[in-house]
Write a protein that holds these residues in place. Structure first.
Motif, short mmCIF file in Angstrom:
data_model
loop_
_atom_site.label_atom_id
_atom_site.label_comp_id
_atom_site.label_asym_id
_atom_site.label_seq_id
_atom_site.Cartn_x
_atom_site.Cartn_y
_atom_site.Cartn_z
N PRO A 144 86.98 28.55 -50.47
CA PRO A 144 85.62 29.03 -50.84
C PRO A 144 84.95 30.11 -50.28
N ILE A 145 84.40 30.76 -50.92
CA ILE A 145 83.57 32.24 -50.58
C ILE A 145 82.09 31.99 -50.98
N SER A 146 81.38 32.12 -49.92
CA SER A 146 79.77 31.82 -50.29
C SER A 146 79.45 33.49 -50.62
N VAL A 147 77.98 33.48 -51.16
CA VAL A 147 77.56 34.68 -51.47
C VAL A 147 77.21 35.25 -49.98
N GLU A 148 76.57 34.54 -49.24
CA GLU A 148 76.08 34.94 -47.84
C GLU A 148 77.20 35.53 -47.24
N GLN A 149 78.58 34.95 -47.34
CA GLN A 149 79.61 35.45 -46.40
C GLN A 149 79.83 36.66 -47.15
N TRP A 150 79.91 36.89 -48.60
CA TRP A 150 80.29 38.07 -49.18
C TRP A 150 79.52 39.18 -48.67
N ARG A 151 77.95 38.90 -48.47
CA ARG A 151 77.40 39.91 -48.14
C ARG A 151 77.39 40.37 -46.58
N ARG A 152 77.66 39.40 -45.77
CA ARG A 152 77.80 39.48 -44.32
C ARG A 152 79.32 40.27 -44.15
N TRP A 153 80.07 39.95 -44.86
CA TRP A 153 81.55 40.78 -44.67
C TRP A 153 81.12 42.14 -44.99
N ALA A 154 80.43 42.51 -46.25
CA ALA A 154 80.52 43.67 -46.50
C ALA A 154 79.52 44.57 -45.89
N ASP A 155 78.49 43.93 -45.34
CA ASP A 155 77.63 44.66 -44.23
C ASP A 155 78.39 45.01 -43.01
#
Ligand SMILES: Cc1ncc(COP(=O)(O)O)c(C=O)c1O
Length: 375
Positions: free
Chosen positions: A298-309
């Motif tokens: 599972p991948i959350s939206v918050e994690q997606w953003r944290r990873w990207a940032d």
């Protein structure tokens, strides 16, 4: 007989009613139509129809000229949406033949979708002979160029005219084909996506893992809202927490992290709300062949953003029969926007896309036996 029971394939071969040679389009007209085909506009000259009834099972398998159909206004499929469909492609192979990509997998998914909608399952052998017969008849419509292909659209619909709300006792299988370049012109241009929190595509226990028109009809409003925000596609979240990434409009999603030479690919797990698809499965296999690690988590939206940032996210890309492999460059959401890989297409998506197209066009050995040549 239980209407869900799989019945034997029609024993008789396809009844073939070819378009008379005099009525066929000329090579010049066909070539012109195939130049900029778009998606779903340039239909071929034949179609397949097969009927199913409780008494006769699968019967009347016909290859016939492409033509309009007539339905009783009380047809169940039109009123209650008891319809499932599929999408698969035929490609020109480097040796001059034509090959169909994983028709057995499409047959199995059509069976699973049919079971979910209380419809009869079409046997894999009958499905495969339907697609093979159509591709053989419309061989001239299979584009020679890499990246272009013939998209096959099988549909199974309830045709009984009786509006009592229960599974129908009569069905029609339809197969049509159209020429396509790719779903997205300029395939490796990174896409901008909208994370949708207002609507959901599928809920646990619903029909998310079936390919049924209602799922697509229900997605159109969000797709329009995404367009108004300048986005190409909707990213669907889970229905319960509106937090976990599921999939895009007609595509599954992959996230690539780790070093470029040994990346790790992550994709959301199939838990009943995501369409379990062929391109996703094929890319997992190709990535493993390349020595990359893959995992379903599972991948959350918050994690997606944290990873990207934080810079640990290398690439995100979507995949599907129509879209092949398409990078995601910019993400827009109610909580703000962010980019992936600086908004640029990355090498990993390009590598997987080429590896997949190479197999589909017979440019490399077909290690997994995915291509079914049409004689
Ligand atoms: C909702 C959805 N997800 C994912 C996909 C990708 O599936 P496939 O790789 O089998 O084309 C599709 C395409 O059919 C789809 O409609």
């Amino acid at each position: 007989m239980n209407h869900r029971t799989t019945t034997p394939a029609a024993a008789a071969p396809f009844d073939v009613a070819h378009v008379p040679p005099a009525d066929r389009l000329t090579t010049a007209v066909r070539t012109d139509r195939m130049r900029h085909p778009g998606f779903g506009r340039v239909l071929t000259e034949h179609m397949v129809t097969i009927r199913w009834t409780e008494d006769a099972g699968w019967h009347e398998a016909r290859l016939r000229p492409y033509q309009a159909l007539e339905f009783d206004p009380a047809t169940v499929g039109i009123h209650y949406g008891q319809i499932v469909f599929e999408g698969l492609k035929a490609y020109s192979l480097a040796d001059g033949r034509v090959g169909i990509f994983r028709p057995d997998a499409a047959a199995r998914r059509l069976q699973r979708s049919a079971t979910r909608l209380a419809m009869p399952e079409m046997p894999t052998a009958l499905f495969t002979s339907a697609v093979t017969e159509l591709v053989r008849a419309d061989r001239a419509w299979v584009p020679a160029e890499v990246g272009k292909s013939l998209y096959l659209r099988p549909v199974l619909m309830a045709t009984e005219a009786d509006l009592d709300l229960r599974p129908a006792r009569e069905y029609l299988f339809l197969l049509i084909a159209f020429v396509t370049d790719n779903f997205f012109p300029g395939e490796l241009r990174p896409r901008t996506v909208w994370v949708c929190e207002d609507h959901v595509r599928a809920a646990p226990g619903g029909t998310g893992e079936a390919k049924t028109p209602g799922n697509y009809a229900a997605s159109l409003l969000a797709q329009e809202q995404a367009r108004e925000r300048g986005c190409d596609q909707v990213v669907w979240l889970d229905a319960v927490e509106r937090r976990w990434v599921e999939e895009m409009g007609g595509m599954n999603l992959f996230f690539a992290v780790g070093p470029e030479e040994a990346p790790r690919l992550l994709t959301p797990p199939l838990r009943g709300t995501i369409l379990p698809r062929v391109t996703r499965d094929s890319l997992i296999t190709i990535a493993s062949d390349l020595g990359w690690s893959t995992s379903e988590e599972p991948i959350s939206v918050e994690q997606w953003r944290r990873w990207a940032d934080g810079g640990s996210l290398r690439e995100v890309f979507a995949c599907g029969t129509a879209a092949v492999v398409t990078p995601v460059g910019t993400v827009r959401s109610a909580a703000g926007d962010w980019t992936v890989n600086g908004g640029r297409a990355g090498p990993l998506a390009a590598r997987l896309r080429t590896a997949l197209l190479d197999v589909q066009h017979g440019l490399v050995p077909d290690r997994h036996g995915w291509m079914v040549p049409v004689g």
